[in-house]
Design a protein around this motif. Structure first.
Motif, PDB file in Angstrom:
ATOM      1  N   ARG A  81       0.820  -1.058  -0.016  1.00  0.00           N
ATOM      2  CA  ARG A  81       0.070  -0.010  -0.138  1.00  0.00           C
ATOM      3  C   ARG A  81       0.808   1.213  -0.047  1.00  0.00           C
ATOM      4  O   ARG A  81       1.800   1.297   0.736  1.00  0.00           O
ATOM      5  N   TYR A  82       0.322   2.482  -0.859  1.00  0.00           N
ATOM      6  CA  TYR A  82       0.853   3.660  -0.732  1.00  0.00           C
ATOM      7  C   TYR A  82       0.085   4.485   0.019  1.00  0.00           C
ATOM      8  O   TYR A  82      -0.895   4.552  -0.247  1.00  0.00           O
ATOM      9  N   ASN A  83       0.714   5.402   0.721  1.00  0.00           N
ATOM     10  CA  ASN A  83       0.034   6.312   1.289  1.00  0.00           C
ATOM     11  C   ASN A  83       0.412   7.832   0.916  1.00  0.00           C
ATOM     12  O   ASN A  83       1.656   8.235   0.871  1.00  0.00           O
ATOM     13  N   TYR A  84      -0.495   8.515   0.056  1.00  0.00           N
ATOM     14  CA  TYR A  84      -0.181   9.811  -0.460  1.00  0.00           C
ATOM     15  C   TYR A  84      -1.093  10.896   0.202  1.00  0.00           C
ATOM     16  O   TYR A  84      -2.196  10.518   0.754  1.00  0.00           O
ATOM     17  N   THR A  85      -0.553  11.937   0.256  1.00  0.00           N
ATOM     18  CA  THR A  85      -1.247  13.198   0.470  1.00  0.00           C
ATOM     19  C   THR A  85      -1.449  14.182  -0.948  1.00  0.00           C
ATOM     20  O   THR A  85      -0.432  14.698  -1.438  1.00  0.00           O
ATOM     21  N   LEU A  86      -2.731  14.559  -1.078  1.00  0.00           N
ATOM     22  CA  LEU A  86      -2.853  15.747  -2.227  1.00  0.00           C
ATOM     23  C   LEU A  86      -2.752  16.903  -1.414  1.00  0.00           C
ATOM     24  O   LEU A  86      -3.559  17.406  -0.606  1.00  0.00           O
ATOM     25  N   ILE A  87      -1.755  17.824  -1.551  1.00  0.00           N
ATOM     26  CA  ILE A  87      -1.268  18.794  -0.647  1.00  0.00           C
ATOM     27  C   ILE A  87      -2.169  20.049  -0.823  1.00  0.00           C
ATOM     28  O   ILE A  87      -2.267  20.684  -0.040  1.00  0.00           O
ATOM     29  N   ASP A  88      -2.599  20.182  -1.905  1.00  0.00           N
ATOM     30  CA  ASP A  88      -3.339  21.442  -2.344  1.00  0.00           C
ATOM     31  C   ASP A  88      -4.909  21.283  -2.302  1.00  0.00           C
ATOM     32  O   ASP A  88      -5.578  22.205  -3.057  1.00  0.00           O
ATOM     33  N   TYR A  89      -5.585  20.229  -1.835  1.00  0.00           N
ATOM     34  CA  TYR A  89      -6.804  19.927  -1.564  1.00  0.00           C
ATOM     35  C   TYR A  89      -7.309  19.699  -0.469  1.00  0.00           C
ATOM     36  O   TYR A  89      -6.543  19.377   0.402  1.00  0.00           O
ATOM     37  N   ASP A  90      -8.360  20.144   0.060  1.00  0.00           N
ATOM     38  CA  ASP A  90      -9.170  20.124   1.089  1.00  0.00           C
ATOM     39  C   ASP A  90      -9.961  18.646   0.940  1.00  0.00           C
ATOM     40  O   ASP A  90     -10.682  18.498  -0.205  1.00  0.00           O
ATOM     41  N   GLY A  91     -10.076  18.002   1.838  1.00  0.00           N
ATOM     42  CA  GLY A  91     -10.890  16.397   1.646  1.00  0.00           C
ATOM     43  C   GLY A  91     -12.153  16.726   1.265  1.00  0.00           C
ATOM     44  O   GLY A  91     -13.054  16.218   0.488  1.00  0.00           O
ATOM     45  N   ALA A  92     -13.001  17.815   1.672  1.00  0.00           N
ATOM     46  CA  ALA A  92     -14.391  18.401   1.192  1.00  0.00           C
ATOM     47  C   ALA A  92     -14.647  18.680  -0.226  1.00  0.00           C
ATOM     48  O   ALA A  92     -15.600  18.750  -0.617  1.00  0.00           O
ATOM     49  N   GLU A  93     -13.258  18.822  -0.959  1.00  0.00           N
ATOM     50  CA  GLU A  93     -13.161  19.491  -2.080  1.00  0.00           C
ATOM     51  C   GLU A  93     -13.299  18.380  -3.106  1.00  0.00           C
ATOM     52  O   GLU A  93     -13.928  18.498  -4.308  1.00  0.00           O
ATOM     53  N   VAL A  94     -12.993  17.302  -2.692  1.00  0.00           N
ATOM     54  CA  VAL A  94     -13.080  15.852  -3.714  1.00  0.00           C
ATOM     55  C   VAL A  94     -13.945  14.936  -2.939  1.00  0.00           C
ATOM     56  O   VAL A  94     -13.701  14.312  -2.081  1.00  0.00           O
ATOM     57  N   SER A  95     -14.753  14.431  -3.892  1.00  0.00           N
ATOM     58  CA  SER A  95     -15.406  13.429  -3.450  1.00  0.00           C
ATOM     59  C   SER A  95     -14.812  12.111  -3.954  1.00  0.00           C
ATOM     60  O   SER A  95     -13.947  11.831  -4.798  1.00  0.00           O
ATOM     61  N   ALA A  96     -15.331  10.861  -3.088  1.00  0.00           N
ATOM     62  CA  ALA A  96     -14.602   9.594  -3.385  1.00  0.00           C
ATOM     63  C   ALA A  96     -14.788   9.330  -4.764  1.00  0.00           C
ATOM     64  O   ALA A  96     -14.129   8.446  -5.542  1.00  0.00           O
ATOM     65  N   GLN A  97     -15.931   9.527  -5.309  1.00  0.00           N
ATOM     66  CA  GLN A  97     -16.416   8.899  -6.778  1.00  0.00           C
ATOM     67  C   GLN A  97     -15.739   9.729  -7.772  1.00  0.00           C
ATOM     68  O   GLN A  97     -15.294   9.336  -8.647  1.00  0.00           O
ATOM     69  N   GLN A  98     -15.420  11.072  -7.446  1.00  0.00           N
ATOM     70  CA  GLN A  98     -14.613  11.942  -8.393  1.00  0.00           C
ATOM     71  C   GLN A  98     -13.173  11.395  -8.363  1.00  0.00           C
ATOM     72  O   GLN A  98     -12.840  11.267  -9.612  1.00  0.00           O
TER      73      GLN A  98
END
Length: 110
Positions: A81-98
């Motif tokens: 498993r790889y654990n990544y962080t999207l640093i320029d996004y808030d979790g509320a900005e992107v849905s799991a489906q998107q």
């Protein structure tokens, strides 16, 4: 670009090893020699996965691109498993489906 290709190559290798390992799991009903071989093969795969995780984790965290940071890797029982962080996004900005729709062509989901 080289970092992205490096991590994609490692991801592909992880998937190949996972598929190989899952094929080596069902030794029930096979001769003892085959079961021993599969057990040794399974142990060898686990050892290789641990080495790969340690190699990556020594370099982590590392920026993969301007938006993505690889934080670490971990695994257990033939999973990588790889654990990544999207640093320029808030979790509320992107849905799991998107996210899944955008990444499906790059990743094996499941």
């Amino acid at each position: 670009m080289k970092k992205i290709l490096f991590f994609l190559a490692i991801a592909a290798l992880g998937v190949v090893i996972r598929v190989t390992a899952s094929g080596a799991r069902g030794a029930a009903g096979k001769p003892a020699v085959a079961a021993d071989y599969e057990s040794e093969e399974s142990d060898r795969i686990d050892h290789q996965l641990a080495q790969m995780m340690n190699m990556i984790n020594k370099q982590a965290p590392v920026m993969v691109d301007k938006d993505t940071r690889l934080d670490n890797t971990w695994g257990l029982a033939h999973h990588f498993r790889y654990n990544y962080t999207l640093i320029d996004y808030d979790g509320a900005e992107v849905s799991a489906q998107q996210f899944t729709a955008a990444m499906r062509c790059y990743l094996r989901v499941g």
